[in-house]
Design an enzyme around this catalytic site. Structure first.
Site, PDB file in Angstrom:
ATOM      1  N   ASP A  47     -16.920 114.297  31.032  1.00  0.00           N
ATOM      2  CA  ASP A  47     -17.789 115.663  30.987  1.00  0.00           C
ATOM      3  C   ASP A  47     -19.159 115.244  31.434  1.00  0.00           C
ATOM      4  OD1 ASP A  47     -19.321 114.214  28.950  1.00  0.00           O
ATOM      5  OD2 ASP A  47     -18.291 115.254  27.263  1.00  0.00           O
TER       6      ASP A  47
ATOM      7  N   ASP B 267      -8.364 118.799  26.313  1.00  0.00           N
ATOM      8  CA  ASP B 267      -9.057 117.489  25.866  1.00  0.00           C
ATOM      9  C   ASP B 267      -9.391 117.919  24.350  1.00  0.00           C
ATOM     10  OD1 ASP B 267     -12.066 117.186  25.408  1.00  0.00           O
ATOM     11  OD2 ASP B 267     -11.810 118.634  26.597  1.00  0.00           O
TER      12      ASP B 267
ATOM     13  N   CYS C  25      11.163 111.445  15.149  1.00  0.00           N
ATOM     14  CA  CYS C  25      10.372 111.086  16.078  1.00  0.00           C
ATOM     15  C   CYS C  25      10.699 109.763  16.903  1.00  0.00           C
ATOM     16  CB  CYS C  25       8.821 111.227  15.674  1.00  0.00           C
ATOM     17  SG  CYS C  25       7.480 110.710  16.484  1.00  0.00           S
TER      18      CYS C  25
ATOM     19  N   CYS D  48       8.275 107.866  18.585  1.00  0.00           N
ATOM     20  CA  CYS D  48       6.897 107.085  18.800  1.00  0.00           C
ATOM     21  C   CYS D  48       6.943 105.679  18.039  1.00  0.00           C
ATOM     22  CB  CYS D  48       5.690 108.038  18.307  1.00  0.00           C
ATOM     23  SG  CYS D  48       5.353 107.608  16.590  1.00  0.00           S
TER      24      CYS D  48
ATOM     25  N   CYS E  11       6.871 105.851  14.175  1.00  0.00           N
ATOM     26  CA  CYS E  11       8.011 106.459  13.627  1.00  0.00           C
ATOM     27  C   CYS E  11       9.246 105.496  13.489  1.00  0.00           C
ATOM     28  CB  CYS E  11       8.148 107.740  13.920  1.00  0.00           C
ATOM     29  SG  CYS E  11       6.991 108.891  13.436  1.00  0.00           S
TER      30      CYS E  11
ATOM     31  N   HIS F  68       0.933 108.012  16.637  1.00  0.00           N
ATOM     32  CA  HIS F  68       2.061 109.358  16.433  1.00  0.00           C
ATOM     33  C   HIS F  68       1.311 110.501  17.153  1.00  0.00           C
ATOM     34  CE1 HIS F  68       4.722 111.827  14.574  1.00  0.00           C
ATOM     35  NE2 HIS F  68       3.728 112.850  14.087  1.00  0.00           N
TER      36      HIS F  68
END
Lengths: 376, 376
Positions: free
Chosen positions: A93, A266, A304, A306, A309, A335
């Site tokens: 930015d 974002d 999930c 991930c 998890c 996660h």
């Protein structure tokens, strides 16, 4: 268009777009979510973990990086991506958003902004030209123009004045030479006033930006106002350029905005909320601090895939949070980044199949039901 | 010997031993360093990362775990290893060391210790029997007896009284039934008095422990006193049982003690020092906070193959530390755990080759020189 930078829309589903941004450092399939690495680190998470969450680009904050460690150190280190060990595209930015959030400590003129640092109180000047030069030193793949960000409560006249100043700054910034291959995006202001937004969009449309962003949203206005602006303005943004909704948002916000044709996002939410114990799951959010999870042997979100998890139970995560073990901040961040990564990957697949609205409608069902239905 | 638990000495180099402990949950090649997971987490680091550092067993602190989350929750979760996602052996201490460090808040009698928790001030009783029962609930592969730990400044008479009480407690604890396959180690006390140490060793030698530890060292005594005790006592400990030096220590301490025949170690140093910015390297330690690293493009330790050194430069790590990004605590912890893992792996290889003393002498040379010489 900047050489080495390109954008192509591959598929559409309603106003939603499945696209591909190409930069010298790699490709970014869109819709894309950019995790935020404010100070050259996505808090607690390695670049490898960020990549595995499904992100192909991340964001660094110029306001922070120009102060610590300073843009020259990062240029010496080969640019932001190389400095932090993230070997893919980055976006920076302009620093404007953070500067304007300093309130009384900032003075704005046509020349630029003068502010006192929140770190040591030192006076720093950020002109539109310097914002580009600093980002050029940071070596991001996509730089953002410095814009004036009026507060969410600003009057229409003040919003217009900020908008006109932003246009003037935009023209000046396009004239500044950037590091080779670095794209520059313009920012559409205009607050919650659709008329002003469309007017500002027309002013910027004529300029040679590589992409356009909607700035000054999700700054305290009612959520319906944001949705109204995005749904009215996004479809009218240039079809051949990436459309970026800055600083947004919740999974619901992303789905709404993707449906209106936004390509990039974002937000600090997945990592910041994780550090407060909050996990995004299909159908809502859970806070791992709650006593109901004290003896719960389930993963954070059943179904999930991930790494959090796959390996840890709620009762363990809650224990870590309650005793203050930092590992849990990392696991919840991973996660949540996966949740956002799955949302954008699922949106891309659904758009290709021409059924984005069904995908968006199904997102908030519990994961087992989504799996049963064969959703991405 | 506990069924399912065994120990074998595979090779010797002087007094140094290369051994193998077998537990129901896996094998532990010795000499072994146990990272400390006080509250069921090696701070900031995942079990996967701990394993990749070369550790095959880690330590949990009973004092902490019995209070939060409580031993019953951990038993419900399948034991400490499963609770924390570490699918290898664990060792738990008895809680005694932490209890005795509470100073005025602890009252000791032959029955056991009564203390007020550092967390909420609640009164907790820890008898020798309860120490075993709690560890049985925690389900560690190796449990430690509750012992009385006099301060490093204690008079010889006080040390002897603590020693005798520890012997009495040891006998009572061997009579308590443990979870199947859980080994129990005795602890040799006696302060810095070699005569008392040997006397206590004889008292414990007669008892049916699966291994013996040296406790009450590295508690403030001069380092030479510790080396004197270890070198005099370790070689006289039962040859057929693992020998564990508790709470030790620096890389130099480990090399000294391995040379005297110690097989196991635990210490918070690699992770705690990392959180203070300190990295162990061959030839000394460096602190990443120092200004000399501000623009240094080298890895933390040139030549090191750990994930921190493979991916990040000193100037980036220093930046993260200076701005307070938690990622650096994790990266430095990983490096330090690898340093300890490399030390024990190298010691094992050197003992097999009958050249442990050469290995120990070379350890503090810079890594490039060690590589040139073909050291492990």
């Amino acid at each position: 268009m900047t050489e080495g930078f390109s954008f192509e829309v591959k598929a559409r589903s309603g106003d939603a777009r499945r696209g591909l941004i190409t930069t010298p450092r790699g490709e970014i399939p869109t819709p894309a979510f950019m995790p935020v690495g404010t100070r050259a680190s996505v808090k607690g998470v390695t670049p490898e973990e960020v990549g595995k969450s499904g992100a192909s680009i991340l964001l660094g904050n110029t306001y922070h990086l120009m102060q610590r460690p300073g843009e020259n150190l990062i240029r010496e280190a080969g640019g932001l991506a190389r400095f932090m060990g993230w070997h893919r595209p980055t976006l920076t930015d302009s620093g404007g958003y953070q500067v304007f959030s300093l309130g009384d400590r900032v003075k704005v003129t046509d020349a630029g902004v003068l502010f006192s640092s929140h770190i040591d109180g030192s006076r720093i000047e950020l002109t539109p030209e310097r914002a580009v030069l600093v980002q050029s030193a940071l070596g991001s793949d996509i730089a953002m123009v410095l814009d004036e960000c009026p507060p969410g409560t600003a009057e229409r006249d003040d919003v217009r004045r900020a908008m006109d100043r932003t246009t003037g700054w935009a023209v000046r910034q396009l004239a500044v030479e950037r590091t080779p291959g670095q794209a520059l995006f313009g920012i559409v202001q205009g607050g919650i006033h659709v008329g002003l937004r469309l007017e500002h969009l027309e002013a910027l449309r004529a300029l040679d930006f590589d992409g356009l962003a909607l700035g000054g949203l999700s700054v305290g206005e009612p959520i319906e106002e944001m949705y109204k602006v995005v749904s009215a303005v996004a479809p009218k943004m240039p079809v051949e350029k990436p459309r970026y909704l800055m600083g947004v948002g919740t999974p619901e916000d992303l789905l709404q905005a993707i449906g209106s044709g936004i390509d990039m996002f974002d937000c600090v939410m997945p990592t910041r909320n994780a550090r407060n114990g909050q996990a995004f799951v299909h159908g809502g959010r859970i806070n791992i601090k709650q006593a109901q999870y004290a003896e719960d042997p389930n993963p954070l979100e059943p179904g999930c895939t991930c790494p959090c998890c796959a390996n840890y139970e709620r009762r363990y995560l809650r224990h870590l949070f309650c005793v203050g073990e930092m590992l849990v901040l990392r696991l919840l961040s991973i996660h949540n980044l996966h949740h956002y990564g799955a949302l954008t990957a699922g949106a891309r697949a659904a758009i290709e199949q021409g059924r984005f609205s069904e995908f968006a409608a199904a997102w908030n069902e519990p994961l087992e039901i989504i799996h049963e239905k064969g959703q991405p």
